[in-house]
Design an enzyme around this catalytic site. Structure first.
Site: not given
Ligand code: ARG
Length: 567
Positions: A130, A133, A127
Protein backbone atom coordinates in the site's frame (compact mmCIF):
# COMPACT_ATOMS: atom_id res chain seq x y z
CA UNK A 1 35.92 30.15 -4.11
CA UNK A 2 38.13 32.25 -6.35
CA UNK A 3 36.41 35.45 -5.22
CA UNK A 4 36.21 34.58 -1.55
CA UNK A 5 39.92 33.78 -1.63
CA UNK A 6 40.74 37.14 -3.16
CA UNK A 7 38.76 38.94 -0.45
CA UNK A 8 40.29 36.82 2.31
CA UNK A 9 43.78 37.37 1.01
CA UNK A 10 43.45 41.17 0.96
CA UNK A 11 41.75 41.22 4.37
CA UNK A 12 44.33 39.02 5.90
CA UNK A 13 46.88 41.70 5.20
CA UNK A 14 44.57 44.42 6.56
CA UNK A 15 43.56 42.63 9.77
CA UNK A 16 46.25 40.08 10.44
CA UNK A 17 43.61 37.34 10.65
CA UNK A 18 44.51 34.11 8.80
CA UNK A 19 42.81 33.62 5.43
CA UNK A 20 41.06 30.41 6.47
CA UNK A 21 39.29 32.14 9.33
CA UNK A 22 38.31 35.04 7.12
CA UNK A 23 36.79 32.62 4.62
CA UNK A 24 34.42 31.50 7.38
CA UNK A 25 33.18 35.06 7.78
CA UNK A 26 32.27 35.74 4.15
CA UNK A 27 28.57 35.43 3.33
CA UNK A 28 26.60 34.96 0.11
CA UNK A 29 23.48 37.16 0.30
CA UNK A 30 20.27 35.65 -1.06
CA UNK A 31 19.32 38.89 -2.75
CA UNK A 32 22.08 39.62 -5.20
CA UNK A 33 20.97 43.19 -6.02
CA UNK A 34 23.04 44.71 -3.23
CA UNK A 35 26.01 42.39 -3.29
CA UNK A 36 27.32 39.07 -4.53
CA UNK A 37 29.44 38.58 -1.41
CA UNK A 38 29.51 40.33 1.93
CA UNK A 39 31.74 40.57 4.96
CA UNK A 40 30.01 41.50 8.23
CA UNK A 41 32.81 43.17 10.17
CA UNK A 42 31.52 42.20 13.67
CA UNK A 43 32.01 38.55 12.71
CA UNK A 44 35.76 39.12 12.71
CA UNK A 45 35.57 39.47 16.50
CA UNK A 46 35.34 35.70 16.68
CA UNK A 47 38.95 35.46 15.68
CA UNK A 48 40.48 38.70 16.86
CA UNK A 49 39.40 41.57 19.06
CA UNK A 50 38.68 44.43 16.66
CA UNK A 51 40.69 47.60 17.12
CA UNK A 52 37.68 49.93 16.98
CA UNK A 53 34.06 50.55 16.10
CA UNK A 54 32.86 48.03 13.46
CA UNK A 55 31.05 50.56 11.24
CA UNK A 56 34.09 52.82 11.16
CA UNK A 57 36.38 49.89 10.51
CA UNK A 58 34.14 48.77 7.66
CA UNK A 59 34.64 52.13 5.95
CA UNK A 60 38.37 52.08 6.59
CA UNK A 61 38.88 48.56 5.29
CA UNK A 62 36.69 49.18 2.24
CA UNK A 63 38.74 52.25 1.32
CA UNK A 64 41.93 50.19 1.45
CA UNK A 65 40.54 47.30 -0.60
CA UNK A 66 42.08 47.19 -4.10
CA UNK A 67 39.63 46.46 -6.91
CA UNK A 68 40.76 44.11 -9.66
CA UNK A 69 39.53 41.76 -12.36
CA UNK A 70 37.69 39.56 -9.83
CA UNK A 71 36.13 42.12 -7.49
CA UNK A 72 34.51 44.99 -9.36
CA UNK A 73 32.96 47.11 -6.61
CA UNK A 74 33.16 47.56 -2.85
CA UNK A 75 30.56 49.46 -0.80
CA UNK A 76 29.68 49.78 2.85
CA UNK A 77 26.26 49.39 4.48
CA UNK A 78 26.42 49.82 8.25
CA UNK A 79 28.85 47.22 9.53
CA UNK A 80 28.73 45.24 6.29
CA UNK A 81 31.26 45.44 3.50
CA UNK A 82 29.55 44.51 0.23
CA UNK A 83 31.32 43.23 -2.85
CA UNK A 84 30.24 42.97 -6.46
CA UNK A 85 32.17 40.41 -8.36
CA UNK A 86 33.01 39.87 -12.00
CA UNK A 87 29.98 37.74 -12.75
CA UNK A 88 31.18 36.50 -16.09
CA UNK A 89 34.27 35.00 -14.50
CA UNK A 90 32.09 33.28 -11.90
CA UNK A 91 29.72 31.93 -14.54
CA UNK A 92 32.69 30.62 -16.48
CA UNK A 93 34.30 28.95 -13.50
CA UNK A 94 31.04 27.27 -12.42
CA UNK A 95 30.38 25.86 -15.86
CA UNK A 96 33.93 24.58 -16.19
CA UNK A 97 33.63 22.80 -12.88
CA UNK A 98 30.36 21.16 -13.90
CA UNK A 99 31.77 20.08 -17.24
CA UNK A 100 34.81 18.56 -15.54
CA UNK A 101 32.71 16.64 -13.00
CA UNK A 102 29.94 15.55 -15.42
CA UNK A 103 27.65 12.97 -13.86
CA UNK A 104 29.83 13.09 -10.73
CA UNK A 105 28.85 16.72 -10.06
CA UNK A 106 27.49 16.73 -6.50
CA UNK A 107 29.24 13.46 -5.60
CA UNK A 108 31.93 13.28 -2.91
CA UNK A 109 34.12 10.70 -1.26
CA UNK A 110 33.15 11.60 2.30
CA UNK A 111 31.74 8.14 3.01
CA UNK A 112 34.62 6.09 1.68
CA UNK A 113 35.34 3.03 3.79
CA UNK A 114 32.05 3.29 5.68
CA UNK A 115 29.22 0.81 5.43
CA UNK A 116 25.61 1.83 5.92
CA UNK A 117 22.72 -0.59 6.09
CA UNK A 118 19.43 0.81 4.81
CA UNK A 119 16.31 -1.25 5.34
CA UNK A 120 13.25 -0.16 3.43
CA UNK A 121 10.04 -1.13 1.66
CA UNK A 122 9.51 -4.33 3.72
CA UNK A 123 5.94 -5.15 2.64
CA UNK A 124 3.90 -7.93 4.21
CA UNK A 125 3.27 -10.93 2.06
CA UNK A 126 -0.43 -11.48 1.45
CA UNK A 127 -1.33 -7.93 2.34
CA UNK A 128 -1.60 -5.15 -0.22
CA UNK A 129 1.53 -3.27 -1.05
CA UNK A 130 0.00 0.00 0.00
CA UNK A 131 0.83 3.68 0.09
CA UNK A 132 2.88 3.32 3.26
CA UNK A 133 5.15 0.79 1.63
CA UNK A 134 5.37 2.94 -1.48
CA UNK A 135 6.69 5.80 0.63
CA UNK A 136 9.18 3.57 2.39
CA UNK A 137 10.30 2.22 -0.98
CA UNK A 138 10.96 5.53 -2.66
CA UNK A 139 12.37 7.35 0.38
CA UNK A 140 14.62 4.37 1.11
CA UNK A 141 15.77 4.20 -2.48
CA UNK A 142 16.53 7.92 -2.42
CA UNK A 143 18.68 7.46 0.69
CA UNK A 144 20.53 4.59 -0.94
CA UNK A 145 21.28 6.81 -3.95
CA UNK A 146 22.41 9.74 -1.81
CA UNK A 147 24.68 7.67 0.43
CA UNK A 148 26.21 5.94 -2.58
CA UNK A 149 26.81 9.24 -4.34
CA UNK A 150 28.73 10.38 -1.26
CA UNK A 151 31.01 7.37 -1.38
CA UNK A 152 29.39 5.15 1.26
CA UNK A 153 29.11 1.43 0.79
CA UNK A 154 25.42 0.72 1.12
CA UNK A 155 23.71 -2.57 1.82
CA UNK A 156 20.03 -2.26 0.93
CA UNK A 157 17.72 -4.73 2.60
CA UNK A 158 14.09 -5.56 2.03
CA UNK A 159 12.87 -7.08 5.29
CA UNK A 160 9.69 -8.83 4.28
CA UNK A 161 6.82 -9.32 6.67
CA UNK A 162 6.68 -13.06 6.07
CA UNK A 163 6.36 -14.58 9.52
CA UNK A 164 3.85 -14.73 12.32
CA UNK A 165 0.45 -16.14 13.10
CA UNK A 166 -1.12 -14.54 10.02
CA UNK A 167 0.80 -16.98 7.82
CA UNK A 168 -0.79 -19.82 9.75
CA UNK A 169 -4.09 -18.14 9.05
CA UNK A 170 -3.24 -17.76 5.41
CA UNK A 171 -2.35 -21.44 5.06
CA UNK A 172 -5.68 -22.47 6.56
CA UNK A 173 -7.43 -19.98 4.30
CA UNK A 174 -5.63 -21.31 1.24
CA UNK A 175 -6.75 -24.79 2.11
CA UNK A 176 -10.38 -23.60 1.94
CA UNK A 177 -10.40 -20.86 -0.67
CA UNK A 178 -7.15 -21.09 -2.55
CA UNK A 179 -6.63 -21.85 -6.23
CA UNK A 180 -3.31 -22.81 -7.73
CA UNK A 181 -4.14 -21.09 -11.00
CA UNK A 182 -5.15 -17.81 -9.38
CA UNK A 183 -2.04 -17.97 -7.21
CA UNK A 184 0.24 -18.27 -10.21
CA UNK A 185 -1.59 -15.54 -12.10
CA UNK A 186 -1.32 -12.87 -9.46
CA UNK A 187 0.03 -14.15 -6.16
CA UNK A 188 -0.24 -10.92 -4.21
CA UNK A 189 -3.87 -10.31 -5.16
CA UNK A 190 -4.90 -13.89 -4.67
CA UNK A 191 -3.25 -14.25 -1.27
CA UNK A 192 -4.86 -11.04 -0.14
CA UNK A 193 -8.20 -12.37 -1.35
CA UNK A 194 -7.75 -15.57 0.62
CA UNK A 195 -6.60 -13.61 3.64
CA UNK A 196 -9.70 -11.41 3.63
CA UNK A 197 -12.01 -14.43 3.24
CA UNK A 198 -10.46 -16.41 6.07
CA UNK A 199 -10.51 -13.41 8.36
CA UNK A 200 -14.21 -12.97 7.67
CA UNK A 201 -14.87 -16.66 8.25
CA UNK A 202 -12.94 -16.56 11.52
CA UNK A 203 -15.43 -14.03 12.85
CA UNK A 204 -18.02 -16.76 13.11
CA UNK A 205 -15.56 -19.61 13.63
CA UNK A 206 -13.12 -18.23 16.20
CA UNK A 207 -11.39 -21.61 16.56
CA UNK A 208 -9.71 -20.83 13.25
CA UNK A 209 -7.43 -18.49 15.19
CA UNK A 210 -6.27 -21.34 17.44
CA UNK A 211 -5.59 -23.46 14.38
CA UNK A 212 -3.61 -20.60 12.89
CA UNK A 213 -1.51 -20.22 16.02
CA UNK A 214 -0.81 -23.94 16.04
CA UNK A 215 0.10 -23.84 12.37
CA UNK A 216 2.53 -21.00 12.93
CA UNK A 217 4.03 -22.81 15.92
CA UNK A 218 4.67 -25.73 13.55
CA UNK A 219 6.35 -23.39 11.12
CA UNK A 220 8.56 -21.95 13.81
CA UNK A 221 9.46 -25.45 14.97
CA UNK A 222 10.64 -26.17 11.46
CA UNK A 223 7.88 -28.56 10.35
CA UNK A 224 8.68 -29.11 6.67
CA UNK A 225 5.11 -29.63 5.57
CA UNK A 226 3.97 -26.44 7.16
CA UNK A 227 6.88 -24.57 5.63
CA UNK A 228 6.40 -25.84 2.11
CA UNK A 229 3.25 -23.90 1.34
CA UNK A 230 4.54 -20.79 3.06
CA UNK A 231 7.74 -20.89 1.09
CA UNK A 232 5.80 -21.05 -2.15
CA UNK A 233 3.74 -18.00 -1.15
CA UNK A 234 6.93 -16.19 -0.33
CA UNK A 235 8.76 -17.02 -3.56
CA UNK A 236 5.82 -16.10 -5.78
CA UNK A 237 5.25 -12.85 -3.92
CA UNK A 238 8.90 -11.82 -4.24
CA UNK A 239 8.78 -12.46 -7.97
CA UNK A 240 5.79 -10.15 -8.26
CA UNK A 241 7.35 -7.51 -6.03
CA UNK A 242 10.41 -7.48 -8.25
CA UNK A 243 8.24 -6.52 -11.20
CA UNK A 244 6.89 -3.53 -9.32
CA UNK A 245 10.31 -2.55 -8.00
CA UNK A 246 11.61 -2.71 -11.56
CA UNK A 247 9.05 -0.13 -12.64
CA UNK A 248 9.99 2.04 -9.69
CA UNK A 249 13.69 1.78 -10.58
CA UNK A 250 14.49 0.13 -7.24
CA UNK A 251 16.82 -2.79 -6.53
CA UNK A 252 17.72 -4.55 -3.31
CA UNK A 253 21.02 -6.12 -2.38
CA UNK A 254 19.16 -8.52 -0.15
CA UNK A 255 15.68 -9.94 0.29
CA UNK A 256 15.57 -10.79 3.94
CA UNK A 257 12.52 -11.22 6.10
CA UNK A 258 11.22 -11.91 9.56
CA UNK A 259 11.20 -15.63 8.75
CA UNK A 260 15.00 -15.73 8.62
CA UNK A 261 15.50 -14.76 12.21
CA UNK A 262 14.79 -18.09 13.97
CA UNK A 263 18.41 -18.94 14.80
CA UNK A 264 19.20 -15.38 15.74
CA UNK A 265 16.30 -15.40 18.17
CA UNK A 266 17.67 -18.37 20.08
CA UNK A 267 20.85 -16.48 20.92
CA UNK A 268 18.92 -13.26 21.54
CA UNK A 269 16.75 -15.03 24.15
CA UNK A 270 19.87 -16.49 25.76
CA UNK A 271 21.51 -13.11 26.02
CA UNK A 272 18.36 -11.46 27.36
CA UNK A 273 18.08 -14.20 29.99
CA UNK A 274 21.69 -14.01 30.98
CA UNK A 275 21.50 -10.27 31.49
CA UNK A 276 18.32 -10.71 33.53
CA UNK A 277 16.34 -8.46 31.21
CA UNK A 278 13.26 -10.66 30.79
CA UNK A 279 10.54 -11.33 33.29
CA UNK A 280 7.91 -14.01 33.41
CA UNK A 281 4.36 -12.82 33.02
CA UNK A 282 1.71 -15.56 33.13
CA UNK A 283 3.94 -17.88 31.17
CA UNK A 284 4.90 -15.24 28.60
CA UNK A 285 8.16 -13.28 28.61
CA UNK A 286 8.29 -9.53 28.84
CA UNK A 287 10.90 -6.79 29.08
CA UNK A 288 10.01 -3.96 31.38
CA UNK A 289 10.90 -0.62 29.80
CA UNK A 290 8.61 1.41 32.03
CA UNK A 291 11.64 2.68 33.96
CA UNK A 292 13.16 4.08 30.79
CA UNK A 293 12.89 7.81 30.13
CA UNK A 294 10.45 8.38 28.58
CA UNK A 295 8.42 5.40 29.81
CA UNK A 296 8.37 2.86 26.98
CA UNK A 297 6.03 0.40 28.67
CA UNK A 298 6.28 -3.35 28.94
CA UNK A 299 7.29 -5.25 25.84
CA UNK A 300 6.13 -8.79 25.13
CA UNK A 301 8.99 -10.78 23.58
CA UNK A 302 7.77 -14.39 23.81
CA UNK A 303 4.24 -15.69 23.83
CA UNK A 304 3.00 -18.35 26.26
CA UNK A 305 3.27 -21.01 23.55
CA UNK A 306 6.90 -20.03 23.07
CA UNK A 307 6.43 -18.31 19.71
CA UNK A 308 8.15 -15.05 18.83
CA UNK A 309 6.88 -11.57 18.10
CA UNK A 310 7.61 -8.80 15.62
CA UNK A 311 9.97 -7.07 18.04
CA UNK A 312 11.81 -10.28 18.97
CA UNK A 313 12.57 -10.84 15.32
CA UNK A 314 13.83 -7.27 15.01
CA UNK A 315 16.20 -7.78 17.96
CA UNK A 316 17.67 -10.80 16.20
CA UNK A 317 17.79 -9.06 12.82
CA UNK A 318 19.78 -6.10 14.16
CA UNK A 319 22.55 -8.18 15.70
CA UNK A 320 22.74 -10.48 12.68
CA UNK A 321 23.20 -7.45 10.44
CA UNK A 322 25.86 -5.94 12.69
CA UNK A 323 27.77 -9.19 12.56
CA UNK A 324 27.36 -9.54 8.84
CA UNK A 325 28.09 -5.99 7.70
CA UNK A 326 29.77 -4.29 10.62
CA UNK A 327 27.87 -1.13 9.69
CA UNK A 328 28.72 2.39 10.89
CA UNK A 329 25.07 3.19 10.84
CA UNK A 330 21.78 1.42 10.13
CA UNK A 331 18.67 3.18 8.92
CA UNK A 332 15.13 1.82 9.08
CA UNK A 333 12.72 3.57 6.73
CA UNK A 334 9.34 2.79 8.25
CA UNK A 335 6.12 4.79 8.74
CA UNK A 336 6.09 7.13 11.73
CA UNK A 337 3.26 5.11 13.28
CA UNK A 338 5.90 2.58 14.28
CA UNK A 339 7.97 5.09 16.19
CA UNK A 340 7.26 3.47 19.57
CA UNK A 341 8.28 0.09 18.23
CA UNK A 342 11.67 1.44 17.18
CA UNK A 343 12.24 3.28 20.42
CA UNK A 344 11.56 0.07 22.29
CA UNK A 345 13.80 -1.88 19.96
CA UNK A 346 16.72 0.55 20.30
CA UNK A 347 16.31 0.67 24.08
CA UNK A 348 16.32 -3.12 24.37
CA UNK A 349 19.46 -3.34 22.24
CA UNK A 350 21.08 -0.70 24.45
CA UNK A 351 20.22 -2.74 27.55
CA UNK A 352 21.69 -5.77 25.82
CA UNK A 353 24.93 -3.75 25.95
CA UNK A 354 25.40 -3.43 22.23
CA UNK A 355 27.43 -0.23 21.80
CA UNK A 356 26.20 0.04 18.21
CA UNK A 357 22.61 0.49 19.42
CA UNK A 358 23.49 4.23 19.24
CA UNK A 359 24.06 3.97 15.50
CA UNK A 360 20.51 2.94 14.63
CA UNK A 361 18.06 5.45 13.19
CA UNK A 362 14.40 5.22 12.41
CA UNK A 363 13.48 7.46 9.48
CA UNK A 364 9.72 7.90 9.62
CA UNK A 365 7.23 9.56 7.29
CA UNK A 366 3.64 10.77 7.25
CA UNK A 367 0.54 9.20 5.77
CA UNK A 368 -0.77 9.37 2.23
CA UNK A 369 -4.44 10.17 2.45
CA UNK A 370 -7.07 9.24 -0.09
CA UNK A 371 -4.95 6.99 -2.26
CA UNK A 372 -7.48 5.01 -4.24
CA UNK A 373 -8.08 4.35 -7.91
CA UNK A 374 -10.20 6.91 -9.73
CA UNK A 375 -13.18 4.63 -9.25
CA UNK A 376 -12.46 4.68 -5.56
CA UNK A 377 -11.79 0.99 -5.04
CA UNK A 378 -9.09 -0.44 -2.75
CA UNK A 379 -5.66 -0.09 -4.02
CA UNK A 380 -2.75 -2.09 -4.91
CA UNK A 381 0.13 0.09 -5.89
CA UNK A 382 0.23 -1.64 -9.24
CA UNK A 383 -3.25 -0.37 -10.06
CA UNK A 384 -2.21 3.18 -9.30
CA UNK A 385 0.80 2.86 -11.57
CA UNK A 386 -1.26 1.29 -14.36
CA UNK A 387 -3.90 3.95 -14.18
CA UNK A 388 -1.32 6.76 -14.19
CA UNK A 389 0.34 5.18 -17.15
CA UNK A 390 -2.81 4.94 -19.23
CA UNK A 391 -3.68 8.57 -18.49
CA UNK A 392 -0.17 9.54 -19.58
CA UNK A 393 -0.54 7.61 -22.82
CA UNK A 394 -3.80 9.39 -23.57
CA UNK A 395 -2.19 12.76 -22.92
CA UNK A 396 0.79 11.95 -25.09
CA UNK A 397 -1.42 10.83 -27.97
CA UNK A 398 -3.00 14.26 -28.14
CA UNK A 399 0.14 15.61 -29.77
CA UNK A 400 0.08 13.31 -32.80
CA UNK A 401 3.22 14.53 -34.47
CA UNK A 402 5.36 14.27 -31.35
CA UNK A 403 3.81 10.96 -30.43
CA UNK A 404 4.83 9.52 -33.78
CA UNK A 405 8.47 10.40 -33.05
CA UNK A 406 8.60 8.43 -29.82
CA UNK A 407 10.02 4.97 -30.38
CA UNK A 408 8.72 3.33 -27.21
CA UNK A 409 5.60 5.22 -26.11
CA UNK A 410 4.55 2.56 -23.65
CA UNK A 411 7.81 2.70 -21.78
CA UNK A 412 7.90 6.50 -21.85
CA UNK A 413 4.34 6.71 -20.50
CA UNK A 414 5.26 4.37 -17.68
CA UNK A 415 8.36 6.37 -16.78
CA UNK A 416 6.40 9.63 -16.72
CA UNK A 417 3.66 8.00 -14.64
CA UNK A 418 6.14 6.71 -12.08
CA UNK A 419 7.84 10.13 -12.01
CA UNK A 420 4.46 11.72 -11.31
CA UNK A 421 3.82 9.41 -8.37
CA UNK A 422 7.30 9.87 -6.90
CA UNK A 423 7.45 13.65 -7.30
CA UNK A 424 3.99 14.11 -5.80
CA UNK A 425 5.22 12.15 -2.81
CA UNK A 426 8.45 14.11 -2.45
CA UNK A 427 6.71 17.46 -2.88
CA UNK A 428 5.72 17.35 0.75
CA UNK A 429 8.23 17.17 3.57
CA UNK A 430 8.82 13.57 4.61
CA UNK A 431 7.18 13.92 8.01
CA UNK A 432 4.00 15.52 6.68
CA UNK A 433 0.83 13.72 5.64
CA UNK A 434 -0.38 14.56 2.15
CA UNK A 435 -3.48 14.08 0.01
CA UNK A 436 -3.17 11.90 -3.05
CA UNK A 437 -4.42 14.03 -5.93
CA UNK A 438 -4.75 12.57 -9.43
CA UNK A 439 -5.19 15.81 -11.36
CA UNK A 440 -2.36 17.68 -9.73
CA UNK A 441 -0.01 14.72 -9.84
CA UNK A 442 -0.37 14.07 -13.57
CA UNK A 443 -0.45 17.65 -14.78
CA UNK A 444 2.33 18.92 -17.03
CA UNK A 445 1.93 22.36 -15.55
CA UNK A 446 2.92 23.41 -12.09
CA UNK A 447 5.50 21.65 -10.00
CA UNK A 448 4.98 18.01 -10.96
CA UNK A 449 6.93 14.97 -12.08
CA UNK A 450 5.84 15.31 -15.73
CA UNK A 451 7.01 18.94 -15.64
CA UNK A 452 10.51 17.95 -14.47
CA UNK A 453 10.74 15.22 -17.10
CA UNK A 454 9.54 17.62 -19.74
CA UNK A 455 12.16 20.19 -18.73
CA UNK A 456 14.84 17.54 -19.10
CA UNK A 457 13.59 16.32 -22.48
CA UNK A 458 13.42 19.90 -23.70
CA UNK A 459 17.06 20.48 -22.77
CA UNK A 460 17.96 17.28 -24.62
CA UNK A 461 16.14 18.54 -27.70
CA UNK A 462 18.31 21.67 -28.06
CA UNK A 463 21.13 19.75 -29.68
CA UNK A 464 18.72 17.88 -31.97
CA UNK A 465 16.91 21.03 -33.01
CA UNK A 466 19.81 23.45 -33.43
CA UNK A 467 22.62 21.17 -34.52
CA UNK A 468 24.87 22.98 -32.03
CA UNK A 469 26.86 20.50 -30.01
CA UNK A 470 29.05 20.62 -26.95
CA UNK A 471 32.29 22.54 -27.40
CA UNK A 472 34.18 22.46 -24.09
CA UNK A 473 36.42 25.30 -25.24
CA UNK A 474 33.51 27.58 -26.19
CA UNK A 475 34.09 31.24 -25.31
CA UNK A 476 32.10 31.44 -22.06
CA UNK A 477 32.94 35.10 -21.50
CA UNK A 478 30.11 35.78 -23.95
CA UNK A 479 27.62 34.81 -21.24
CA UNK A 480 27.06 38.32 -19.91
CA UNK A 481 23.28 38.39 -19.33
CA UNK A 482 21.94 38.40 -15.74
CA UNK A 483 19.78 35.36 -16.62
CA UNK A 484 22.88 33.37 -17.52
CA UNK A 485 24.47 34.39 -14.24
CA UNK A 486 21.34 33.47 -12.24
CA UNK A 487 21.14 30.05 -13.83
CA UNK A 488 24.84 29.42 -13.25
CA UNK A 489 24.61 30.33 -9.55
CA UNK A 490 21.67 27.97 -9.08
CA UNK A 491 23.68 25.24 -10.76
CA UNK A 492 26.53 26.03 -8.39
CA UNK A 493 24.35 25.35 -5.35
CA UNK A 494 23.63 21.74 -6.26
CA UNK A 495 26.46 20.05 -4.30
CA UNK A 496 25.48 21.96 -1.17
CA UNK A 497 21.82 21.02 -1.68
CA UNK A 498 22.79 17.34 -1.81
CA UNK A 499 24.58 17.77 1.52
CA UNK A 500 21.52 19.38 3.09
CA UNK A 501 19.29 16.58 1.81
CA UNK A 502 21.78 14.07 3.19
CA UNK A 503 21.88 15.71 6.62
CA UNK A 504 18.09 15.77 6.89
CA UNK A 505 17.33 12.55 5.00
CA UNK A 506 14.94 14.71 3.02
CA UNK A 507 14.11 14.14 -0.66
CA UNK A 508 11.97 17.28 -0.62
CA UNK A 509 15.16 19.39 -0.45
CA UNK A 510 16.23 18.10 -3.86
CA UNK A 511 12.75 18.40 -5.36
CA UNK A 512 12.33 22.00 -4.25
CA UNK A 513 15.74 22.80 -5.68
CA UNK A 514 15.00 21.11 -9.02
CA UNK A 515 11.80 23.11 -9.42
CA UNK A 516 13.73 26.31 -8.80
CA UNK A 517 16.35 25.19 -11.29
CA UNK A 518 13.71 24.38 -13.91
CA UNK A 519 11.96 27.72 -13.48
CA UNK A 520 15.27 29.44 -14.16
CA UNK A 521 15.98 27.14 -17.10
CA UNK A 522 12.65 28.03 -18.58
CA UNK A 523 13.39 31.75 -18.24
CA UNK A 524 16.77 31.20 -19.88
CA UNK A 525 15.16 29.24 -22.70
CA UNK A 526 13.22 32.23 -23.92
CA UNK A 527 15.91 34.85 -23.24
CA UNK A 528 19.05 33.10 -24.44
CA UNK A 529 18.31 31.72 -27.88
CA UNK A 530 20.72 29.15 -29.24
CA UNK A 531 19.05 28.86 -32.60
CA UNK A 532 19.82 31.80 -34.84
CA UNK A 533 22.64 33.13 -32.68
CA UNK A 534 26.07 33.61 -34.11
CA UNK A 535 28.12 30.37 -33.78
CA UNK A 536 30.41 31.32 -30.86
CA UNK A 537 27.50 32.75 -28.85
CA UNK A 538 25.33 29.74 -29.67
CA UNK A 539 28.09 27.45 -28.44
CA UNK A 540 28.58 29.39 -25.19
CA UNK A 541 24.85 29.29 -24.49
CA UNK A 542 24.73 25.66 -25.32
CA UNK A 543 27.36 24.93 -22.64
CA UNK A 544 25.11 26.70 -20.13
CA UNK A 545 22.10 24.57 -21.09
CA UNK A 546 24.21 21.46 -21.21
CA UNK A 547 25.38 22.04 -17.64
CA UNK A 548 21.81 22.73 -16.50
CA UNK A 549 20.78 19.45 -18.09
CA UNK A 550 23.59 17.59 -16.33
CA UNK A 551 22.53 18.90 -12.94
CA UNK A 552 18.85 18.23 -13.57
CA UNK A 553 19.73 14.72 -14.71
CA UNK A 554 21.91 14.06 -11.65
CA UNK A 555 19.16 15.34 -9.37
CA UNK A 556 16.44 13.25 -11.01
CA UNK A 557 18.61 10.16 -10.74
CA UNK A 558 19.22 10.81 -7.06
CA UNK A 559 15.46 10.89 -6.56
CA UNK A 560 15.21 7.52 -8.28
CA UNK A 561 13.74 8.75 -11.59
CA UNK A 562 14.84 7.77 -15.07
CA UNK A 563 15.49 11.05 -16.92
CA UNK A 564 13.83 11.03 -20.35
CA UNK A 565 15.46 12.33 -23.52
CA UNK A 566 12.21 12.55 -25.45
CA UNK A 567 8.61 12.61 -24.39
N1 ARG B 1 6.60 -5.28 7.45
C1 ARG B 1 6.41 -4.17 8.33
C2 ARG B 1 5.10 -3.48 8.01
O1 ARG B 1 4.65 -3.51 6.91
C3 ARG B 1 7.51 -3.17 8.23
C4 ARG B 1 8.85 -3.68 8.66
C5 ARG B 1 9.70 -2.59 9.19
N2 ARG B 1 11.00 -3.00 9.54
C6 ARG B 1 11.39 -3.54 10.68
N3 ARG B 1 12.62 -3.88 10.84
N4 ARG B 1 10.52 -3.70 11.66
O2 ARG B 1 4.53 -2.85 8.88
Amino acid sequence: MLFEKEIASQFSKLTDIPEEQLLQCIETPKNKDMADLALPVPKLNRFKKLPGNPAQLATEYAAKFVLNDLIKEVTVAGTYINFKINRTILTESILKEVLAAGDKYGCTKQGEGKTIVIEFSSPNIAKPFHAGHLRSTIIGNFLVNVYRSLGYTVQSINYLGDWGKQYGLLAIGYDRFGSEQALLEDPIKHLFDVYVKINNTAETEPEIHDQARAYFKDMEDGNENALKLWSKFRDLSIEKYKEIYGRLNVQFDEYSGESKMCDGMVSAYEKLDKLGLVEDSKGAKIIDLSTAKPDLGKVLVKKTDGSSLYITRDIAAASIRKEQYNFEKMIYVVASQQELHFRQLFKILERMQYPWSKELTHIGYGLVKGMSTRKGTVVFLEEILNESKSIMLETMKKNEQKFAEIENPDEVADIVAVSAVIIQDFSAKRNKDYDFNWERMLSFEGDTGPYLQYAHARLCSIERKTGVSLNPSANLSLLVEPIAYNLATIIQRYPEIVQIAFNNNEPNTIVTYLFELCHEISAAHSALKVKGSEQSLAEARYVLFYCAKLVLCNGLRLLGLRPLERM
